[in-house]
Design a protein around this motif. Structure first.
Motif, PDB file in Angstrom:
ATOM      1  N   GLU A   1      32.628  32.032  15.406  1.00 47.12           N
ATOM      2  CA  GLU A   1      33.660  32.977  14.951  1.00 47.12           C
ATOM      3  C   GLU A   1      34.458  33.498  16.144  1.00 47.12           C
ATOM      4  O   GLU A   1      35.690  33.547  16.125  1.00 47.12           O
ATOM      5  CB  GLU A   1      32.982  34.141  14.210  1.00 47.12           C
ATOM      6  N   SER A   2      33.728  33.862  17.187  1.00 47.67           N
ATOM      7  CA  SER A   2      34.354  34.419  18.381  1.00 47.67           C
ATOM      8  C   SER A   2      35.396  33.461  18.974  1.00 47.67           C
ATOM      9  O   SER A   2      36.536  33.837  19.244  1.00 47.67           O
ATOM     10  CB  SER A   2      33.257  34.710  19.413  1.00 47.67           C
ATOM     11  N   MET A   3      35.001  32.206  19.136  1.00 50.92           N
ATOM     12  CA  MET A   3      35.908  31.247  19.771  1.00 50.92           C
ATOM     13  C   MET A   3      37.061  30.854  18.864  1.00 50.92           C
ATOM     14  O   MET A   3      38.191  30.672  19.329  1.00 50.92           O
ATOM     15  CB  MET A   3      35.142  29.993  20.212  1.00 50.92           C
ATOM     16  N   ALA A   4      36.785  30.722  17.564  1.00 51.22           N
ATOM     17  CA  ALA A   4      37.867  30.368  16.631  1.00 51.22           C
ATOM     18  C   ALA A   4      38.969  31.431  16.701  1.00 51.22           C
ATOM     19  O   ALA A   4      40.157  31.120  16.774  1.00 51.22           O
ATOM     20  CB  ALA A   4      37.322  30.235  15.210  1.00 51.22           C
ATOM     21  N   GLU A   5      38.550  32.692  16.704  1.00 48.62           N
ATOM     22  CA  GLU A   5      39.523  33.785  16.753  1.00 48.62           C
ATOM     23  C   GLU A   5      40.198  33.851  18.129  1.00 48.62           C
ATOM     24  O   GLU A   5      41.392  34.105  18.241  1.00 48.62           O
ATOM     25  CB  GLU A   5      38.824  35.129  16.465  1.00 48.62           C
ATOM     26  N   TYR A   6      39.415  33.623  19.156  1.00 52.10           N
ATOM     27  CA  TYR A   6      39.941  33.742  20.525  1.00 52.10           C
ATOM     28  C   TYR A   6      41.096  32.774  20.782  1.00 52.10           C
ATOM     29  O   TYR A   6      42.073  33.115  21.433  1.00 52.10           O
ATOM     30  CB  TYR A   6      38.811  33.509  21.540  1.00 52.10           C
ATOM     31  N   VAL A   7      40.958  31.564  20.247  1.00 54.14           N
ATOM     32  CA  VAL A   7      42.029  30.585  20.490  1.00 54.14           C
ATOM     33  C   VAL A   7      43.214  30.776  19.531  1.00 54.14           C
ATOM     34  O   VAL A   7      44.135  29.971  19.526  1.00 54.14           O
ATOM     35  CB  VAL A   7      41.523  29.117  20.419  1.00 54.14           C
ATOM     36  N   GLY A   8      43.149  31.834  18.717  1.00 57.65           N
ATOM     37  CA  GLY A   8      44.286  32.114  17.833  1.00 57.65           C
ATOM     38  C   GLY A   8      44.113  31.596  16.433  1.00 57.65           C
ATOM     39  O   GLY A   8      45.021  31.676  15.608  1.00 57.65           O
TER      40      GLY A   8
END
Ligand code: PLP
Length: 394
Positions: free
Chosen positions: A123-130
């Motif tokens: 979840e963290s990375m999916a959101e982080y990359v936009g």
């Protein structure tokens, strides 16, 4: 940075250590790593690499050729995945593969369906990359397996990726072969990429795992993530890998070059020994986890008000403690300060984890017995008195 999450296991461990420093006994059930030491032959190979084989320099970004070959052979043997060594990307731990997968594949506004509760970094990375992280809830009624019909209903024209993780952290659930086939069907129909997190693949306790990359049409769209941390008790070595479709391999190489240059050279010598050497230590760990699983699940189910589904893989249990009428975070805090048992709130793995705690059974049988007894006593006290203990001061 406001979009990036974290993994609270590291914070919980720090809190537990701070309590221990005051003289309290703490049983650590928060940690996602085997309590065993790395097998000797693996360490010897790394030491030879360091002392005798000059493995003190940068390596190729994607990993040394003999290791990439050994990994290609290993995934053919254990997973049935046919991949060329060129499709193998070696990384410092398996976690960077998640990072790179999102960076490489997910554009601004793209949707990523991921298991919730689940490993928090998806979840963290999916959101982080936009991107937009879309939770696929895992529910106790289904023994925490993904509801594939529900997943199909979450797909939109903006969906780009589905993340699957079997055996699963934090619930220990395992996808059935039919579940895996159904996800492949969805991915093929909607032209999606699948990130298949198989880090606990060797720790599936019933049935044979089915790797989604082996199914028709899937080799071209699957990033398989695996590594050495869990199977060979090598968390501190930082060694993992991805098997990526040929079209993505150059992208992953670039991401490695831009971030870490390469993985530790002599650790890679150890990795070859792990895959090609004797497997008895890995097998013995697995057998021990099976025994501990029963001990933990039976112990928790004997506590009035607690109920625990039998996990089928990994080394976690995810008991339902909602009957105590407190949040997961409060119960986790209470158990740490009142009972000296450190677990993680289910919500550390997403909002669908409310009501649950994660305990790792990667600990000795004696500690598991003692922990279960302490948890039972402490929850009994909470039930009788209503007094939630929220700090070391009581
Ligand atoms: N995937 C899952 C589901 C995990 O639980 C973990 C570690 O806890 C990882 C990946 C990362 O493993 P590594 O330590 O090799 O980076």
């Amino acid at each position: 940075m406001s979009r990036i999450g974290t993994e609270t296991a590291f914070e919980a461990a720090a809190r537990a250590r701070a309590l221990e420093a005051t003289g309290r006994s703490v049983i650590h059930l928060e940690i996602g790593e085997p309590d065993f030491d790395t097998p000797r032959h693996i360490k010897d190979a790394a030491v030879r690499g360091l002392l005798e084989e000059g493995m003190t320099h940068y390596t190729a970004a994607e990993g040394i050729a003999p290791l990439r070959q050994a990994i290609a052979d290993d995934v053919r043997r254990w997973k049935g995945i046919e991949a060329l060594p060129d499709q193998v990307i070696v990384t410092p731990g398996a976690k960077p593969i998640m990072f790179y997968a999102m960076l490489a594949v997910v554009d601004e506004g793209d949707e990523v369906i991921y298991p919730n509760p689940g490993f928090p970094i998806y979840e963290s990375m999916a959101e982080y990359v936009g991107g937009v992280a879309v939770a696929a809830p895992l529910r106790e009624e289904r023994e925490f397996r993904m509801d594939i019909e529900e997943v199909a209903g979450l797909v939109t024209p903006r969906t780009r990726m589905i993340v699957i993780n079997s055996p699963h952290n934090p619930t220990g659930s395992v996808m059935t072969p039919d579940d895996v086939r159904a996800v492949a069907d969805i991915a093929n129909r909607h032209d999606l990429v699948v990130l298949a997190d198989e880090i606990y693949g060797r720790l599936q306790y019933e049935g044979a795992p089915l790797s989604i990359a082996t199914l028709p049409g899937m080799a071209e769209r699957t990033i398989t993530l695996d590594g050495f941390s869990k199977t060979f008790a090598m968390t501190g070595w930082r060694l993992g890998y991805g098997i990526v479709p040929a079209w993505l391999a150059p992208t992953f190489s670039r991401l490695v070059i831009n971030s870490v240059s390469c993985t530790n050279a002599f650790a890679q010598a150890g990795a070859i020994a792990a895959l090609t050497g004797p497997q008895d230590a890995a097998d013995a760990m697995r057998e021990e986890f099976i025994a501990r699983r029963t001990l933990m699940v039976d112990g928790l189910n004997a506590i009035p008000g607690a109920s625990c589904v039998m996990p089928h893989g990994a080394f976690y249990v995810f008991p339902n403690l909602s009957s105590f009428g407190r949040s997961s975070a409060d119960i986790a805090t209470h158990l740490l300060y009142d009972a000296g048992v450190c677990g993680l709130a289910g919500t550390a793995f997403g909002h669908h984890g409310e009501g649950y705690l994660r305990f790792s059974y990667a600990n000795s049988r004696d500690n598991i017995r003692a922990a279960v007894e302490r948890i039972g006593d402490s929850l009994g006290r909470l039930e009788r008195t209503g007094d939630l203990v929220t700090s070391s001061a009581g």
